[in-house]
Design a protein around this motif. Structure first.
Motif, PDB file in Angstrom:
ATOM      1  N   UNK A  30       0.834  -0.876  -0.277  1.00 44.74           N
ATOM      2  CA  UNK A  30      -0.229  -0.047  -0.302  1.00 44.74           C
ATOM      3  C   UNK A  30       0.438   1.303   0.158  1.00 44.74           C
ATOM      4  N   UNK A  31       0.475   2.264  -0.922  1.00 39.75           N
ATOM      5  CA  UNK A  31       1.755   3.185  -0.875  1.00 39.75           C
ATOM      6  C   UNK A  31       1.127   4.908   0.228  1.00 39.75           C
ATOM      7  N   UNK A  32      -0.083   4.115   0.534  1.00 39.77           N
ATOM      8  CA  UNK A  32      -0.735   5.394   1.466  1.00 39.77           C
ATOM      9  C   UNK A  32      -1.916   4.550   3.188  1.00 39.77           C
ATOM     10  N   UNK A  33      -1.107   5.002   3.913  1.00 44.70           N
ATOM     11  CA  UNK A  33      -2.095   5.046   5.401  1.00 44.70           C
ATOM     12  C   UNK A  33      -3.550   4.299   5.288  1.00 44.70           C
ATOM     13  N   UNK A  34      -4.138   5.382   3.740  1.00 41.23           N
ATOM     14  CA  UNK A  34      -5.390   4.577   3.501  1.00 41.23           C
ATOM     15  C   UNK A  34      -5.656   3.594   3.347  1.00 41.23           C
ATOM     16  N   UNK A  35      -4.984   3.743   1.894  1.00 44.33           N
ATOM     17  CA  UNK A  35      -4.876   2.380   1.367  1.00 44.33           C
ATOM     18  C   UNK A  35      -4.109   1.167   2.340  1.00 44.33           C
ATOM     19  N   UNK A  36      -3.583   1.290   2.859  1.00 43.46           N
ATOM     20  CA  UNK A  36      -3.239  -0.561   3.975  1.00 43.46           C
ATOM     21  C   UNK A  36      -3.842  -0.050   4.879  1.00 43.46           C
ATOM     22  N   UNK A  37      -4.988   1.011   5.431  1.00 41.48           N
ATOM     23  CA  UNK A  37      -6.829   0.299   5.931  1.00 41.48           C
ATOM     24  C   UNK A  37      -7.722  -0.103   4.638  1.00 41.48           C
ATOM     25  N   UNK A  38      -7.645  -0.168   4.586  1.00 44.85           N
ATOM     26  CA  UNK A  38      -8.601   0.006   2.988  1.00 44.85           C
ATOM     27  C   UNK A  38      -8.580  -1.923   3.049  1.00 44.85           C
ATOM     28  N   UNK A  39      -6.820  -1.912   2.351  1.00 40.55           N
ATOM     29  CA  UNK A  39      -6.280  -3.592   2.688  1.00 40.55           C
ATOM     30  C   UNK A  39      -6.850  -4.339   3.922  1.00 40.55           C
ATOM     31  N   UNK A  40      -6.344  -3.702   4.917  1.00 49.32           N
ATOM     32  CA  UNK A  40      -6.557  -4.234   6.253  1.00 49.32           C
ATOM     33  C   UNK A  40      -8.198  -5.069   6.507  1.00 49.32           C
ATOM     34  N   UNK A  41      -9.267  -4.018   5.837  1.00 52.45           N
ATOM     35  CA  UNK A  41     -10.790  -3.685   6.053  1.00 52.45           C
ATOM     36  C   UNK A  41     -11.024  -5.559   5.190  1.00 52.45           C
ATOM     37  N   UNK A  42     -10.595  -5.318   4.382  1.00 54.52           N
ATOM     38  CA  UNK A  42     -10.453  -6.293   3.289  1.00 54.52           C
ATOM     39  C   UNK A  42     -10.181  -7.922   3.822  1.00 54.52           C
ATOM     40  N   UNK A  43      -8.990  -7.869   4.363  1.00 51.26           N
ATOM     41  CA  UNK A  43      -8.456  -8.676   4.716  1.00 51.26           C
ATOM     42  C   UNK A  43      -9.607  -9.186   6.011  1.00 51.26           C
ATOM     43  N   UNK A  44      -9.876  -8.368   6.499  1.00 52.92           N
ATOM     44  CA  UNK A  44     -10.397  -8.830   7.732  1.00 52.92           C
ATOM     45  C   UNK A  44     -12.496  -9.226   7.396  1.00 52.92           C
ATOM     46  N   UNK A  45     -12.958  -9.351   6.060  1.00 52.36           N
ATOM     47  CA  UNK A  45     -13.859  -9.578   5.402  1.00 52.36           C
ATOM     48  C   UNK A  45     -13.082 -10.674   4.271  1.00 52.36           C
ATOM     49  N   UNK A  46     -11.545 -10.825   4.596  1.00 53.16           N
ATOM     50  CA  UNK A  46     -11.809 -12.373   3.679  1.00 53.16           C
ATOM     51  C   UNK A  46     -10.893 -13.310   4.932  1.00 53.16           C
ATOM     52  N   UNK A  47     -10.970 -13.233   6.383  1.00 52.62           N
ATOM     53  CA  UNK A  47     -10.256 -13.857   7.031  1.00 52.62           C
ATOM     54  C   UNK A  47      -8.710 -14.416   6.618  1.00 52.62           C
ATOM     55  N   UNK A  48      -8.149 -13.059   5.848  1.00 49.25           N
ATOM     56  CA  UNK A  48      -6.596 -13.594   6.014  1.00 49.25           C
ATOM     57  C   UNK A  48      -5.817 -12.057   6.733  1.00 49.25           C
ATOM     58  N   UNK A  49      -5.902 -13.135   7.631  1.00 46.27           N
ATOM     59  CA  UNK A  49      -5.530 -12.609   9.181  1.00 46.27           C
ATOM     60  C   UNK A  49      -3.658 -12.887   9.277  1.00 46.27           C
ATOM     61  N   UNK A  50      -3.092 -13.529   8.086  1.00 41.44           N
ATOM     62  CA  UNK A  50      -1.654 -13.589   7.618  1.00 41.44           C
ATOM     63  C   UNK A  50      -1.715 -12.359   7.618  1.00 41.44           C
TER      64      UNK A  50
END
Length: 165
Positions: A30-50
């Motif tokens: 992720x190039x920005x903090x917001x992009x990381x926040x969005x990717x972390x939310x998507x990881x929660x939604x996908x159960x991507x805990x790694x």
């Protein structure tokens, strides 16, 4: 699969594989903090805990990544992310804040988390450091009493769990 089923959970409107899926598969950062926040939310939604563990700053890695948390979050159905504000966190910054709400359903009730998250960038990679819980709208279910089981599924009484967040 329909187009809607391919949409990234982060709310960008893009295809998951071309959006947060890229980060989840280790094909970029992720190039920005917001992009990381969005990717972390998507990881929660996908159960991507790694991925969540990999993007936690070393100060919170062991604190947040527990088997108990993983099992708890598997019960959540993530319903949507709204970015309310960002402060710093751009590609040339070294720290940033993202104020957001995330909606989820668990144990039959819909809930909203509101948090202002703090991120830092080290070696050109953004990491989640901590979040400050802000008041969010109450659940759309009957109001819980202090001694009722918490609706988040933790097994604790509401007064010892989410009531204090």
């Amino acid at each position: 699969m329909s187009e809607e089923q391919n949409n990234c959970p982060c709310g960008s409107g893009l295809d998951y594989e071309k959006c947060c899926g890229t980060f989840h598969q280790g094909k970029g950062n992720a190039k920005t903090a917001e992009a990381l926040m969005r990717s972390r939310y998507a990881a929660f939604a996908k159960n991507n805990f790694d991925y969540l563990s990999q993007t936690n700053h070393e100060e919170v890695k062991n604190e947040n990544d527990t088997e108990q948390n993983r099992e708890l979050y598997k019960k959540f159905e993530w319903l949507g992310l709204s970015i309310l504000d960002t402060e710093k966190g751009q590609a040339d910054d070294h720290e940033g804040f993202v104020d957001f709400t995330a909606k989820y359903r668990v144990a039959g009730g819909e809930h909203t988390i509101r948090e202002k998250s703090y991120f830092i960038k080290q070696d050109d990679k953004w990491y989640y450091v901590q979040g400050k819980s802000l008041q969010a709208p109450q659940a759309k279910t009957n109001k819980l009493g202090r001694n009722d089981p918490c609706s988040c599924g933790s097994g604790k009484k509401y007064k010892k769990c989410c009531m204090n967040k």
